[in-house]
Design a protein around this motif. Sequence first.
Motif, PDB file in Angstrom:
ATOM      1  N   TYR A  16      20.676  38.629 -17.121  1.00 48.91           N
ATOM      2  CA  TYR A  16      21.731  37.909 -16.415  1.00 48.91           C
ATOM      3  C   TYR A  16      21.727  36.464 -16.892  1.00 48.91           C
ATOM      4  O   TYR A  16      20.706  35.795 -16.911  1.00 48.91           O
ATOM      5  CB  TYR A  16      21.508  37.959 -14.902  1.00 48.91           C
ATOM      6  CG  TYR A  16      21.797  39.315 -14.302  1.00 48.91           C
ATOM      7  CD1 TYR A  16      23.104  39.692 -14.013  1.00 48.91           C
ATOM      8  CD2 TYR A  16      20.755  40.200 -14.017  1.00 48.91           C
ATOM      9  CE1 TYR A  16      23.369  40.935 -13.456  1.00 48.91           C
ATOM     10  CE2 TYR A  16      21.016  41.441 -13.473  1.00 48.91           C
ATOM     11  CZ  TYR A  16      22.338  41.803 -13.199  1.00 48.91           C
ATOM     12  OH  TYR A  16      22.586  43.035 -12.660  1.00 48.91           O
ATOM     13  N   VAL A  17      22.896  36.002 -17.279  1.00 52.89           N
ATOM     14  CA  VAL A  17      23.059  34.631 -17.769  1.00 52.89           C
ATOM     15  C   VAL A  17      24.003  33.894 -16.829  1.00 52.89           C
ATOM     16  O   VAL A  17      25.096  34.389 -16.514  1.00 52.89           O
ATOM     17  CB  VAL A  17      23.594  34.607 -19.207  1.00 52.89           C
ATOM     18  CG1 VAL A  17      23.812  33.166 -19.667  1.00 52.89           C
ATOM     19  CG2 VAL A  17      22.651  35.333 -20.150  1.00 52.89           C
ATOM     20  N   SER A  18      23.574  32.724 -16.347  1.00 57.04           N
ATOM     21  CA  SER A  18      24.418  31.910 -15.474  1.00 57.04           C
ATOM     22  C   SER A  18      25.533  31.271 -16.310  1.00 57.04           C
ATOM     23  O   SER A  18      25.272  30.563 -17.289  1.00 57.04           O
ATOM     24  CB  SER A  18      23.581  30.829 -14.788  1.00 57.04           C
ATOM     25  OG  SER A  18      24.433  29.997 -14.016  1.00 57.04           O
ATOM     26  N   ILE A  19      26.774  31.568 -15.896  1.00 53.78           N
ATOM     27  CA  ILE A  19      27.923  31.026 -16.639  1.00 53.78           C
ATOM     28  C   ILE A  19      28.753  30.079 -15.795  1.00 53.78           C
ATOM     29  O   ILE A  19      29.771  29.555 -16.264  1.00 53.78           O
ATOM     30  CB  ILE A  19      28.824  32.168 -17.151  1.00 53.78           C
ATOM     31  CG1 ILE A  19      29.365  32.984 -15.970  1.00 53.78           C
ATOM     32  CG2 ILE A  19      28.076  33.059 -18.151  1.00 53.78           C
ATOM     33  CD1 ILE A  19      30.438  33.982 -16.359  1.00 53.78           C
ATOM     34  N   LEU A  46      33.140  29.115 -20.383  1.00 51.24           N
ATOM     35  CA  LEU A  46      33.694  30.287 -21.074  1.00 51.24           C
ATOM     36  C   LEU A  46      32.917  30.641 -22.333  1.00 51.24           C
ATOM     37  O   LEU A  46      32.837  31.819 -22.706  1.00 51.24           O
ATOM     38  CB  LEU A  46      35.174  30.033 -21.425  1.00 51.24           C
ATOM     39  CG  LEU A  46      36.118  29.835 -20.234  1.00 51.24           C
ATOM     40  CD1 LEU A  46      37.526  29.496 -20.744  1.00 51.24           C
ATOM     41  CD2 LEU A  46      36.169  31.078 -19.371  1.00 51.24           C
ATOM     42  N   ASN A  47      32.328  29.650 -22.982  1.00 46.66           N
ATOM     43  CA  ASN A  47      31.604  29.932 -24.227  1.00 46.66           C
ATOM     44  C   ASN A  47      30.323  30.716 -24.015  1.00 46.66           C
ATOM     45  O   ASN A  47      29.733  31.228 -24.966  1.00 46.66           O
ATOM     46  CB  ASN A  47      31.309  28.631 -24.962  1.00 46.66           C
ATOM     47  CG  ASN A  47      30.473  27.671 -24.124  1.00 46.66           C
ATOM     48  OD1 ASN A  47      30.492  27.740 -22.885  1.00 46.66           O
ATOM     49  ND2 ASN A  47      29.757  26.778 -24.780  1.00 46.66           N
ATOM     50  N   LYS A  48      29.857  30.814 -22.759  1.00 47.61           N
ATOM     51  CA  LYS A  48      28.638  31.571 -22.470  1.00 47.61           C
ATOM     52  C   LYS A  48      28.923  33.026 -22.108  1.00 47.61           C
ATOM     53  O   LYS A  48      28.002  33.830 -22.028  1.00 47.61           O
ATOM     54  CB  LYS A  48      27.868  30.917 -21.323  1.00 47.61           C
ATOM     55  CG  LYS A  48      27.230  29.585 -21.697  1.00 47.61           C
ATOM     56  CD  LYS A  48      26.378  29.089 -20.545  1.00 47.61           C
ATOM     57  CE  LYS A  48      25.645  27.798 -20.907  1.00 47.61           C
ATOM     58  NZ  LYS A  48      24.781  27.338 -19.791  1.00 47.61           N
ATOM     59  N   ILE A  49      30.220  33.362 -21.878  1.00 45.33           N
ATOM     60  CA  ILE A  49      30.559  34.719 -21.424  1.00 45.33           C
ATOM     61  C   ILE A  49      30.484  35.681 -22.605  1.00 45.33           C
ATOM     62  O   ILE A  49      30.986  35.397 -23.697  1.00 45.33           O
ATOM     63  CB  ILE A  49      31.954  34.762 -20.788  1.00 45.33           C
ATOM     64  CG1 ILE A  49      32.027  33.808 -19.591  1.00 45.33           C
ATOM     65  CG2 ILE A  49      32.322  36.180 -20.378  1.00 45.33           C
ATOM     66  CD1 ILE A  49      33.395  33.723 -18.959  1.00 45.33           C
TER      67      ILE A  49
END
Length: 466
Positions: A88-91, A108-111
């Motif tokens: 899971y990455v916090s976006i 948005l660049n982390k999604i």
Amino acid sequence: MNRTHNAVFAVAHALHQMKNCVPGKGPFKNGSCADIYNHRPWQLLHYIRNIDFNNTAGKRIYFDENGDVPQSVEILNWQLFPNGSNQYVSIGSFDFGSLNGEGLSIQLNKILWNGGHSQVPSSVCSDPCPKGYRRAAIQGQKICCFDCLPCSEGEILNPNDDSKCLKCPEDKWPDSRKEECLPKPIQFLSYEETLGSVLACISVLFCLLTFSVFCLFIIKRNTPIVKANNRDLSYLLLISLMFGFMCSLAFIGRPNRIMCMIRQVMFAVIFSLCVSTILAKTITVVMIFRATNPDSKLKKLVGLRIPIYIVPVCTMVQIILCIVWLTTDAPFAEFNMAAEIGIIVIECNEGSRVLFVSVLGYMGLLASVSLFVAFLARKLPDTFNETKFITFSMLVFASVWVTFIPAYLSTKGKQTVAVEIFAILSSSAGCLFCIFSPKCYIILLHPEMNSRQYITGRNARNQGIQ
């Protein structure tokens, strides 16, 4: 665990406020306070809804007007990597307590979308329909799945319902994108366009040519070639041909009620005058030749000059037909919206079809009689061989108007008027060239043949051969 901690602290702060209530200044009836040891649930709820404190983490805890706890949540993106691992990455985050939607924050660049793509996938079953196309539901599919069907001819897309098309009014037509109904362009044969100006120039040129022949006959009026076969009728025929060429100009320009009546009546009367003059010339030739026979009974009729009366009588019949036509059901201008797609054609409605056909039929009858008489007299001596040229002219006249009928019925719009003008010019030119070109040829190029001695000698030779 954090929520339980906040809940316990909320109840504790509510009980503390209840304990510190001063009688006479309480929140309940008559300023009373609740008994902390024997209170009602609704009394405790009152204090809980009005708490406002910071928890041990320094975060403010309170309830809004709806009894909800404004809180902030973290937005996580579950990402699956090619090696099979995931995390899971916090976006981003969302703060419910922020105003005007400013609490939402997304990177948005982390999604990472399904399939390992960073580009946002299209979340539709069917793409939006292009302009001029309506949505058509697919049976058995969800409402977001549809086909795009073009609006039918003469329709635009309904601005309030993109699943329906609206038909434009009769005098309007859709634009190229089928978004708006625009007024149809008006069409008629005008002098400004190439076709109209060319036909007008041809008409004027033929009229000038006919006038030149008329002037030539006036100058050479005392020569045998002009005096043969009734000089006055030749003058009248040339004048009627001049007016015949000029009447075609009435068919060019924007039609109106007056012009529709004038051009049809002018055409009918002038051509009846022309054909009846040709008929009178033919009968003159036949009567003069037959009268030379000693046993002929036509000698008495020659002195009565019967052919002279043929022209006014035959023309008067046509004039009467035209008067009846104009007084009962006259031609008028109308907007034809069905002749051509997307165009309004201004044209002349002939009014009474029966009378219009009667007028044309009468001209056809005169032409047929002239052709028949000229054909019977084709073997007269060369001195009177004008009947041969009259036969040719009537054949040209009949051929033009017979071919005119299918051409007229198969054309639409301004081309219909152009076909009628072409028929007028062609039939008039046929009469001019077939009847008068041989005489002009002798007058201009062989003046030695334009003498009584030559004609008398040729006639004698022909009779000797016979």
